[in-house]
Design a protein around this motif. Structure first.
Motif, PDB file in Angstrom:
ATOM      1  N   THR A  56      39.955 -20.060  11.505  1.00 54.86           N
ATOM      2  CA  THR A  56      39.609 -20.717  10.243  1.00 54.86           C
ATOM      3  C   THR A  56      39.587 -19.692   9.106  1.00 54.86           C
ATOM      4  N   LYS A  57      39.561 -20.208   7.886  1.00 55.70           N
ATOM      5  CA  LYS A  57      39.523 -19.334   6.713  1.00 55.70           C
ATOM      6  C   LYS A  57      38.267 -18.466   6.709  1.00 55.70           C
ATOM      7  N   SER A  58      37.131 -19.042   7.068  1.00 55.94           N
ATOM      8  CA  SER A  58      35.891 -18.259   7.072  1.00 55.94           C
ATOM      9  C   SER A  58      35.927 -17.170   8.144  1.00 55.94           C
ATOM     10  N   THR A  59      36.540 -17.460   9.279  1.00 55.56           N
ATOM     11  CA  THR A  59      36.666 -16.447  10.328  1.00 55.56           C
ATOM     12  C   THR A  59      37.645 -15.362   9.897  1.00 55.56           C
ATOM     13  N   THR A  60      38.696 -15.743   9.199  1.00 52.75           N
ATOM     14  CA  THR A  60      39.636 -14.762   8.662  1.00 52.75           C
ATOM     15  C   THR A  60      38.916 -13.821   7.702  1.00 52.75           C
ATOM     16  N   THR A  61      38.100 -14.376   6.833  1.00 58.75           N
ATOM     17  CA  THR A  61      37.314 -13.569   5.894  1.00 58.75           C
ATOM     18  C   THR A  61      36.432 -12.588   6.651  1.00 58.75           C
ATOM     19  N   HIS A  62      35.805 -13.042   7.714  1.00 60.23           N
ATOM     20  CA  HIS A  62      34.965 -12.176   8.539  1.00 60.23           C
ATOM     21  C   HIS A  62      35.776 -11.008   9.103  1.00 60.23           C
ATOM     22  N   HIS A  63      36.961 -11.302   9.630  1.00 62.11           N
ATOM     23  CA  HIS A  63      37.788 -10.246  10.225  1.00 62.11           C
ATOM     24  C   HIS A  63      38.187  -9.201   9.179  1.00 62.11           C
ATOM     25  N   PHE A  64      38.558  -9.634   7.991  1.00 61.44           N
ATOM     26  CA  PHE A  64      38.902  -8.685   6.930  1.00 61.44           C
ATOM     27  C   PHE A  64      37.679  -7.847   6.538  1.00 61.44           C
ATOM     28  N   ARG A  65      36.501  -8.459   6.505  1.00 59.03           N
ATOM     29  CA  ARG A  65      35.285  -7.727   6.152  1.00 59.03           C
ATOM     30  C   ARG A  65      34.979  -6.657   7.193  1.00 59.03           C
ATOM     31  N   VAL A  66      35.113  -6.988   8.475  1.00 58.10           N
ATOM     32  CA  VAL A  66      34.872  -6.006   9.543  1.00 58.10           C
ATOM     33  C   VAL A  66      35.822  -4.827   9.393  1.00 58.10           C
ATOM     34  N   LEU A  67      37.092  -5.099   9.135  1.00 57.77           N
ATOM     35  CA  LEU A  67      38.078  -4.032   8.962  1.00 57.77           C
ATOM     36  C   LEU A  67      37.746  -3.171   7.741  1.00 57.77           C
ATOM     37  N   ARG A  68      37.347  -3.811   6.645  1.00 59.27           N
ATOM     38  CA  ARG A  68      37.015  -3.076   5.419  1.00 59.27           C
ATOM     39  C   ARG A  68      35.778  -2.221   5.617  1.00 59.27           C
ATOM     40  N   GLU A  69      34.732  -2.795   6.190  1.00 61.51           N
ATOM     41  CA  GLU A  69      33.482  -2.059   6.367  1.00 61.51           C
ATOM     42  C   GLU A  69      33.613  -0.915   7.368  1.00 61.51           C
ATOM     43  N   ALA A  70      34.559  -1.016   8.293  1.00 56.96           N
ATOM     44  CA  ALA A  70      34.809   0.066   9.248  1.00 56.96           C
ATOM     45  C   ALA A  70      35.657   1.174   8.631  1.00 56.96           C
ATOM     46  N   GLY A  71      36.291   0.879   7.494  1.00 59.19           N
ATOM     47  CA  GLY A  71      37.138   1.872   6.846  1.00 59.19           C
ATOM     48  C   GLY A  71      38.584   1.818   7.287  1.00 59.19           C
ATOM     49  N   VAL A  72      38.975   0.746   7.963  1.00 65.81           N
ATOM     50  CA  VAL A  72      40.356   0.612   8.442  1.00 65.81           C
ATOM     51  C   VAL A  72      41.281   0.135   7.327  1.00 65.81           C
ATOM     52  N   ILE A  73      40.779  -0.757   6.482  1.00 63.22           N
ATOM     53  CA  ILE A  73      41.588  -1.258   5.367  1.00 63.22           C
ATOM     54  C   ILE A  73      40.842  -1.076   4.055  1.00 63.22           C
ATOM     55  N   ARG A  74      41.593  -1.173   2.991  1.00 66.13           N
ATOM     56  CA  ARG A  74      41.029  -1.189   1.639  1.00 66.13           C
ATOM     57  C   ARG A  74      41.403  -2.542   1.039  1.00 66.13           C
ATOM     58  N   GLN A  75      40.455  -3.190   0.396  1.00 65.90           N
ATOM     59  CA  GLN A  75      40.697  -4.471  -0.262  1.00 65.90           C
ATOM     60  C   GLN A  75      40.400  -4.330  -1.741  1.00 65.90           C
ATOM     61  N   ASP A  76      41.333  -4.789  -2.552  1.00 67.30           N
ATOM     62  CA  ASP A  76      41.163  -4.759  -3.999  1.00 67.30           C
ATOM     63  C   ASP A  76      41.642  -6.077  -4.577  1.00 67.30           C
ATOM     64  N   TYR A  77      40.908  -6.551  -5.578  1.00 66.83           N
ATOM     65  CA  TYR A  77      41.327  -7.761  -6.283  1.00 66.83           C
ATOM     66  C   TYR A  77      42.377  -7.393  -7.325  1.00 66.83           C
ATOM     67  N   ARG A  78      43.432  -8.170  -7.378  1.00 68.87           N
ATOM     68  CA  ARG A  78      44.425  -8.090  -8.442  1.00 68.87           C
ATOM     69  C   ARG A  78      44.579  -9.516  -8.956  1.00 68.87           C
ATOM     70  N   LEU A  86      46.257  -0.710   4.440  1.00 70.60           N
ATOM     71  CA  LEU A  86      45.800   0.104   5.556  1.00 70.60           C
ATOM     72  C   LEU A  86      45.411   1.487   5.049  1.00 70.60           C
ATOM     73  N   ARG A  87      44.270   1.991   5.461  1.00 67.98           N
ATOM     74  CA  ARG A  87      43.814   3.321   5.053  1.00 67.98           C
ATOM     75  C   ARG A  87      44.356   4.372   6.020  1.00 67.98           C
TER      76      ARG A  87
END
Length: 118
Positions: A56-78, A86-87
């Motif tokens: 689901t969309k909410s689960t997708t959001t969770h997965h991106f948050r886990v990756l961001r908080e672990a330092g695996v990815i960087r997320q920026d709004y454009r 990917l970091r």
């Protein structure tokens, strides 16, 4: 007079704050590993809407948050899009060979488990 819009900023760990156990936890989930594999293959930032995931969309959001908080990815709004990158440089500097090894192992596993002729 209107006030200029402030950009939405997301928190990311500094390179020195990235911990191996959090990176390994983030990469241990099949959906998150798929996201990282797609980002590595693209070698560019991708919007969240680019990914077609079996959750689901909410689960997708969770997965991106886990990756961001672990330092695996960087997320920026454009604008209204949230771009994901990917970091790789940070991860390669902190844990040489880890990302390439995990991605190669995931690809080998996928090939091994893929039905013949598919």
């Amino acid at each position: 007079m209107s006030t200029p819009a402030t950009p939405r900023l997301l928190e990311h760990p500094e390179p020195g704050e990235i911990r191996l156990e959090l990176v390994l936890h983030a990469l241990s989930d099949a959906v998150r590993l798929r996201i990282v594999s797609e980002l590595a293959a693209a070698e560019t930032e991708l919007s969240c809407s680019h990914f077609v995931l079996p959750v689901t969309k909410s689960t997708t959001t969770h997965h991106f948050r886990v990756l961001r908080e672990a330092g695996v990815i960087r997320q920026d709004y454009r604008g209204t899009a949230k771009l994901n990158g990917l970091r790789r440089a940070d991860l390669d500097a902190l844990f040489p060979g880890l990302l390439d090894t995990v991605l190669a192992a995931a690809e080998a596993q996928s090939a091994r488990l893929e039905p013949a002729g598919a």
